[in-house]
Motif scaffolding. Sequence first.
Motif, PDB file in Angstrom:
ATOM      1  N   TYR A 294      30.636  -2.330 -52.313  1.00  0.00           N
ATOM      2  CA  TYR A 294      31.153  -3.689 -52.487  1.00  0.00           C
ATOM      3  C   TYR A 294      32.571  -3.650 -53.054  1.00  0.00           C
ATOM      4  N   ARG A 295      32.773  -2.799 -54.049  1.00  0.00           N
ATOM      5  CA  ARG A 295      34.112  -2.693 -54.656  1.00  0.00           C
ATOM      6  C   ARG A 295      35.145  -2.234 -53.635  1.00  0.00           C
ATOM      7  N   MET A 296      34.715  -1.417 -52.683  1.00  0.00           N
ATOM      8  CA  MET A 296      35.647  -0.847 -51.710  1.00  0.00           C
ATOM      9  C   MET A 296      36.025  -1.828 -50.596  1.00  0.00           C
ATOM     10  N   MET A 297      35.145  -2.767 -50.266  1.00  0.00           N
ATOM     11  CA  MET A 297      35.377  -3.564 -49.054  1.00  0.00           C
ATOM     12  C   MET A 297      36.462  -4.625 -49.251  1.00  0.00           C
ATOM     13  N   PRO A 298      37.133  -4.986 -48.150  1.00  0.00           N
ATOM     14  CA  PRO A 298      38.212  -5.984 -48.262  1.00  0.00           C
ATOM     15  C   PRO A 298      37.700  -7.376 -48.644  1.00  0.00           C
ATOM     16  N   ASP A 299      38.620  -8.189 -49.200  1.00  0.00           N
ATOM     17  CA  ASP A 299      38.234  -9.505 -49.736  1.00  0.00           C
ATOM     18  C   ASP A 299      37.609 -10.428 -48.692  1.00  0.00           C
ATOM     19  N   ASP A 300      38.097 -10.385 -47.454  1.00  0.00           N
ATOM     20  CA  ASP A 300      37.529 -11.308 -46.449  1.00  0.00           C
ATOM     21  C   ASP A 300      36.055 -10.978 -46.182  1.00  0.00           C
ATOM     22  N   LEU A 301      35.713  -9.693 -46.224  1.00  0.00           N
ATOM     23  CA  LEU A 301      34.301  -9.319 -46.029  1.00  0.00           C
ATOM     24  C   LEU A 301      33.469  -9.695 -47.257  1.00  0.00           C
ATOM     25  N   LYS A 302      34.079  -9.558 -48.451  1.00  0.00           N
ATOM     26  CA  LYS A 302      33.355  -9.942 -49.678  1.00  0.00           C
ATOM     27  C   LYS A 302      32.986 -11.427 -49.629  1.00  0.00           C
ATOM     28  N   LYS A 303      33.927 -12.234 -49.150  1.00  0.00           N
ATOM     29  CA  LYS A 303      33.710 -13.686 -49.068  1.00  0.00           C
ATOM     30  C   LYS A 303      32.533 -13.987 -48.131  1.00  0.00           C
ATOM     31  N   GLN A 304      32.550 -13.311 -46.996  1.00  0.00           N
ATOM     32  CA  GLN A 304      31.471 -13.481 -46.018  1.00  0.00           C
ATOM     33  C   GLN A 304      30.135 -13.026 -46.628  1.00  0.00           C
ATOM     34  N   LEU A 305      30.196 -11.913 -47.342  1.00  0.00           N
ATOM     35  CA  LEU A 305      29.004 -11.340 -47.963  1.00  0.00           C
ATOM     36  C   LEU A 305      28.423 -12.303 -49.008  1.00  0.00           C
ATOM     37  N   HIS A 306      29.286 -12.963 -49.777  1.00  0.00           N
ATOM     38  CA  HIS A 306      28.817 -13.915 -50.798  1.00  0.00           C
ATOM     39  C   HIS A 306      27.920 -14.981 -50.144  1.00  0.00           C
ATOM     40  N   ASN A 307      28.349 -15.516 -48.993  1.00  0.00           N
ATOM     41  CA  ASN A 307      27.548 -16.556 -48.327  1.00  0.00           C
ATOM     42  C   ASN A 307      26.226 -15.991 -47.810  1.00  0.00           C
ATOM     43  N   ASP A 308      26.287 -14.786 -47.254  1.00  0.00           N
ATOM     44  CA  ASP A 308      25.040 -14.164 -46.759  1.00  0.00           C
ATOM     45  C   ASP A 308      24.075 -13.912 -47.914  1.00  0.00           C
ATOM     46  N   ILE A 309      24.614 -13.497 -49.063  1.00  0.00           N
ATOM     47  CA  ILE A 309      23.759 -13.230 -50.236  1.00  0.00           C
ATOM     48  C   ILE A 309      23.099 -14.531 -50.714  1.00  0.00           C
ATOM     49  N   LYS A 310      23.870 -15.609 -50.756  1.00  0.00           N
ATOM     50  CA  LYS A 310      23.303 -16.900 -51.205  1.00  0.00           C
ATOM     51  C   LYS A 310      22.134 -17.310 -50.303  1.00  0.00           C
ATOM     52  N   ILE A 311      22.319 -17.131 -48.995  1.00  0.00           N
ATOM     53  CA  ILE A 311      21.252 -17.500 -48.051  1.00  0.00           C
ATOM     54  C   ILE A 311      20.043 -16.561 -48.218  1.00  0.00           C
ATOM     55  N   PHE A 312      20.315 -15.283 -48.354  1.00  0.00           N
ATOM     56  CA  PHE A 312      19.236 -14.292 -48.524  1.00  0.00           C
ATOM     57  C   PHE A 312      18.407 -14.641 -49.761  1.00  0.00           C
ATOM     58  N   LEU A 313      19.095 -14.931 -50.876  1.00  0.00           N
ATOM     59  CA  LEU A 313      18.377 -15.232 -52.125  1.00  0.00           C
ATOM     60  C   LEU A 313      17.586 -16.531 -52.012  1.00  0.00           C
ATOM     61  N   ASP A 314      18.080 -17.454 -51.188  1.00  0.00           N
ATOM     62  CA  ASP A 314      17.375 -18.725 -51.009  1.00  0.00           C
ATOM     63  C   ASP A 314      16.132 -18.564 -50.130  1.00  0.00           C
ATOM     64  N   GLU A 315      16.208 -17.665 -49.143  1.00  0.00           N
ATOM     65  CA  GLU A 315      15.147 -17.616 -48.130  1.00  0.00           C
ATOM     66  C   GLU A 315      14.110 -16.513 -48.333  1.00  0.00           C
ATOM     67  N   LYS A 316      14.483 -15.445 -49.065  1.00  0.00           N
ATOM     68  CA  LYS A 316      13.541 -14.341 -49.222  1.00  0.00           C
ATOM     69  C   LYS A 316      12.969 -14.329 -50.650  1.00  0.00           C
TER      70      LYS A 316
END
Length: 275
Positions: free
Chosen positions: A52-74
């Motif tokens: 996570y620390r290594m990846m570029p900011d645009d991917l981190k932003k995308q990842l934040h949204n995927d994490i929010k959905i994952f935590l909501d649904e699983k």
Amino acid sequence: MLIIIISISIIILASALIYFKQKLKANHRNKIIQNPFLDSWEKILDKNVQLYRMMPDDLKKQLHNDIKIFLDEKTFEGCGGLEITDEIRVTIACEACMLLLNRKNTDFPNLNSVLVYPRPYVGNSYSHVGGGQYTVKPTARAGESWTGGDVVLAWDCVKHGAINGEDGQNVVLHEFAHQLDQEDGYADGVPILQDKSRYGKWAEILGKEYNLLRDRVEHNKKTLMDAYGATNPAEFFAVATETFFEKPSQMKRKEPELYEELKDYYKLDPVAWIK
Ligand SMILES: [Zn+2]
């Protein structure tokens, strides 16, 4: 005639239901995405997840949204006395969702629950000995992925794998790669690809690399990938995924065709994350 009219009506009704269900899900996800990504979660990821620390900011932003959905649904369930914390949920969700980045066609649809043990747990291993007979042996496990909707993980192995993002050992990437592979109902090392024309090349390249790994393991030669990948094609895909994310430069140099195939599948180029 009446039967035809009834059949058509049922098909239209079923299609409408599916459409509204998908629309409701999309609306709900849009709401979830609007929620802020907590600073405390970001601190957890900065501390725990090297990739996570290594990846570029645009991917981190995308990842934040995927994490929010994952935590909501699983659902997360603590096993063996483990209490589920934000650190556990966010660390696991982050690494699982890395496999979804840039690929909006999947979201681990078969997965319902992530079961987490504090440390390696014991499960039964079955070995076929011929004539329909099996031997059962209890073995320690760091993780498992089931087609029925569960992933099982040992938290201390998860944390160790996340903190060190360059050793090619990552149980979360491994088990969630199995989830992708199992999405079509088969654990065969062939996940659902973007279009039909890609299956031939996938079979050719992964089949060739799998046989090369098996050959090296059989002859006790040094391997880039963990030797466990030589177990069967499903394990090969899971171990190759760990290596692709955690040893990308070495894979690109030593197994360029495999690297390109996984880069094409995951729509990511982890070599570019290395500074
Ligand atoms: Zn596995």
